[in-house]
Design an enzyme around this catalytic site. Structure first.
Site, short mmCIF file in Angstrom:
data_model
loop_
_atom_site.label_atom_id
_atom_site.label_comp_id
_atom_site.label_asym_id
_atom_site.label_seq_id
_atom_site.Cartn_x
_atom_site.Cartn_y
_atom_site.Cartn_z
N ARG A 162 12.56 -16.80 -2.63
CA ARG A 162 11.69 -15.85 -1.92
C ARG A 162 10.23 -15.94 -2.34
NH1 ARG A 162 12.93 -9.99 -4.74
NH2 ARG A 162 12.93 -10.71 -6.89
N GLN B 99 0.84 -1.20 0.00
CA GLN B 99 0.00 0.00 0.00
C GLN B 99 0.87 1.25 0.00
OE1 GLN B 99 -2.32 -0.77 3.57
NE2 GLN B 99 -3.87 -1.88 2.39
N ARG C 165 -3.34 8.12 4.50
CA ARG C 165 -3.04 6.93 5.31
C ARG C 165 -3.30 7.10 6.80
NH1 ARG C 165 -3.42 3.16 1.47
NH2 ARG C 165 -2.18 3.74 -0.35
N HIS D 193 2.63 5.37 -3.19
CA HIS D 193 2.90 6.82 -3.12
C HIS D 193 4.17 7.09 -3.91
CE1 HIS D 193 -0.41 7.64 -0.42
NE2 HIS D 193 -0.22 6.38 -0.06
C1 LIG Z 1 -8.29 3.93 1.37
C2 LIG Z 1 -7.54 3.60 0.11
C3 LIG Z 1 -7.97 2.56 -0.70
C4 LIG Z 1 -7.26 2.24 -1.87
N1 LIG Z 1 -7.69 1.18 -2.63
C5 LIG Z 1 -7.01 0.86 -3.75
C6 LIG Z 1 -7.41 -0.26 -4.56
O1 LIG Z 1 -8.40 -0.92 -4.28
N2 LIG Z 1 -6.67 -0.57 -5.65
C7 LIG Z 1 -5.58 0.17 -6.02
O2 LIG Z 1 -4.95 -0.15 -7.02
N3 LIG Z 1 -5.18 1.23 -5.27
C8 LIG Z 1 -5.85 1.59 -4.16
N4 LIG Z 1 -5.42 2.65 -3.40
C9 LIG Z 1 -4.23 3.40 -3.83
C10 LIG Z 1 -4.64 4.75 -4.44
O3 LIG Z 1 -5.41 4.59 -5.60
C11 LIG Z 1 -3.37 5.58 -4.77
O4 LIG Z 1 -2.62 4.88 -5.73
C12 LIG Z 1 -2.50 5.81 -3.57
O5 LIG Z 1 -3.27 6.25 -2.47
C13 LIG Z 1 -1.45 6.87 -3.90
O6 LIG Z 1 -2.10 8.08 -4.04
P1 LIG Z 1 -1.55 9.19 -5.01
O7 LIG Z 1 -1.43 8.69 -6.39
O8 LIG Z 1 -2.41 10.42 -4.81
O9 LIG Z 1 -0.11 9.49 -4.34
P2 LIG Z 1 1.31 9.71 -4.97
O10 LIG Z 1 1.69 8.60 -5.87
O11 LIG Z 1 2.21 10.02 -3.82
O12 LIG Z 1 1.16 10.98 -5.84
C14 LIG Z 1 0.96 12.26 -5.24
C15 LIG Z 1 0.24 13.12 -6.25
O13 LIG Z 1 1.11 13.33 -7.38
C16 LIG Z 1 0.34 13.33 -8.56
N5 LIG Z 1 0.80 12.23 -9.41
C17 LIG Z 1 1.78 11.33 -9.13
N6 LIG Z 1 1.97 10.51 -10.16
C18 LIG Z 1 1.09 10.87 -11.12
C19 LIG Z 1 0.78 10.40 -12.40
N7 LIG Z 1 1.43 9.37 -12.97
N8 LIG Z 1 -0.19 11.02 -13.09
C20 LIG Z 1 -0.87 12.04 -12.57
N9 LIG Z 1 -0.63 12.56 -11.35
C21 LIG Z 1 0.33 11.97 -10.63
C22 LIG Z 1 -1.12 13.18 -8.16
O14 LIG Z 1 -1.67 14.46 -7.99
C23 LIG Z 1 -1.03 12.50 -6.81
O15 LIG Z 1 -2.14 12.71 -5.99
C24 LIG Z 1 -6.12 3.00 -2.24
C25 LIG Z 1 -5.69 4.04 -1.42
C26 LIG Z 1 -6.38 4.36 -0.27
C27 LIG Z 1 -5.90 5.49 0.60
#
Ligand SMILES: Cc1cc2nc3c(=O)[nH]c(=O)nc-3n(C[C@H](O)[C@H](O)[C@H](O)COP(=O)(O)OP(=O)(O)OC[C@H]3O[C@@H](n4cnc5c(N)ncnc54)[C@H](O)[C@@H]3O)c2cc1C
Length: 295
Positions: free
Chosen positions: A172, A89, A199, A93
């Site tokens: 592994r 998980q 988180r 990020h």
């Molecule tokens: C409660 C919960 C449930 C979840 N359930 C699932 C699930 O069922 N399946 C699953 O696959 N994932 C799941 N996730 C993961 C979720 O979809 C995100 O991948 C994860 O929380 C990372 O978030 P983020 O992309 O905003 O963060 P980061 O990767 O840290 O990115 C930070 C910010 O940078 C920008 N960014 C970074 N990379 C890109 C990009 N390539 N394109 C556009 N903008 C970008 C966005 O604005 C993003 O918000 C879950 C997360 C949470 C918190």
């Protein structure tokens, strides 16, 4: 010029704070503090600025108006030991820099997460991703016995494979996600806030929330005013959708919450007339509960 340091954070450098059965979070290094945020922000004002807000006020202003880059002037490096199911998980990020211990080079430690009995609860009826009510003790104990047996069996198979000369990168593959891994995790404060907002949230899995809480506690030592602003404007705040604003207008006009939801198009009942357990209407009522507070 003197390098910025924060005595409270310096005392924590390298200290391993336990999380779960065999995990920890340690602050390895940091760069900057609240003053670095303010210093960066004031570059924007340039010469001739008429009113320079005090540091805390400026940080609150930056957070409120999503002027984000000054927060990126603060950096953190953590060493984290965590079960693979939490790591999967966490690694989502993408804006952090990560270096994980490799099971191609080294042998996996014989540590798996046994899960605390009180953390093993029923599948939540409302949140498809979450847990809910307690389970009978015999169910909890049977599950923990299975987890213990399967994890130990897997490690025995892993050890046998290594002893027989199977390459570490292949051996592994028998290890389950209950086993631990370890990494350096470096990020800046703005991205840390993003990580924490997701988180620390109750929708995140309990185990990663425990890690996020420890990361937040250590991060706060470095930049307390920024964390105070984060708590207030990002963590403990409420967002309202367009429909929710319509519903609030109805509430202010004296309607009941249910009537306000109906008026605003926030569904509370399914097509078959049964009450909904999740969705926009239910979430709006939860927001109202939060505003009402306990009691
Ligand atoms: C409660 C919960 C449930 C979840 N359930 C699932 C699930 O069922 N399946 C699953 O696959 N994932 C799941 N996730 C993961 C979720 O979809 C995100 O991948 C994860 O929380 C990372 O978030 P983020 O992309 O905003 O963060 P980061 O990767 O840290 O990115 C930070 C910010 O940078 C920008 N960014 C970074 N990379 C890109 C990009 N390539 N394109 C556009 N903008 C970008 C966005 O604005 C993003 O918000 C879950 C997360 C949470 C918190």
């Amino acid at each position: 010029m003197v390098r910025i340091s924060v005595a409270e954070a310096d005392r924590e450098i390298g200290v391993r704070h336990p999380v779960l059965a065999h995990g920890f979070v340690a602050l390895v290094d940091y760069m900057g503090n609240d003053a670095a945020i303010v210093q960066a922000a004031r570059v924007s004002y340039g010469r001739g600025t008429k009113s320079v807000r005090d540091d805390r006020g400026l940080i609150r202003y930056l957070m409120r108006h999503r002027h984000t880059t000054p927060f990126e002037m603060v950096e953190y490096k953590f060493l984290v030991r965590l079960p693979i199911f939490v790591a999967r998980q966490w690694i989502r990020h993408r804006t952090a820099s990560v270096n994980e211990s490799s099971l191609r080079y080294s042998v996996a430690p014989d540590d798996f997460e046994p899960l605390a009995p009180e953390s093993i609860r029923k599948q939540s009826a409302r949140n498809r991703q979450g847990r809910g009510d307690p389970l009978p003790t015999d169910v909890v104990e049977a599950f923990r016995r299975d987890l213990d047996r399967i994890s130990k069996d897997a490690y025995s198979a892993y050890s046998r494979a290594l002893d027989a000369g199977v390459a570490r990168e292949l051996a592994r593959t028998v290890l389950p996600v209950s086993y631990y891994t370890q990494w350096y995790w470096k990020t800046d404060l703005w991205n840390l806030f993003h990580f924490l907002s997701l988180r620390l949230d109750l929708h995140a899995q309990e185990e990663i929330r425990l890690y996020a809480a420890e990361v937040a506690r250590l991060g706060r030592l470095v930049a307390p005013a920024a964390f105070e602003a984060f708590d207030e404007f990002a963590l403990d705040h409420l967002e309202l959708s367009r429909r929710e604003i319509v519903a609030v207008r109805s509430l202010l006009a004296g309607r009941t919450p249910e009537a306000a939801c109906l008026e605003a198009g926030l569904p509370l009942t399914r097509e078959d007339g049964k009450p909904m357990t999740s969705g926009e209407g239910v979430e709006f009522l939860e927001k109202l509960e939060r505003i009402r507070g306990p009691g």
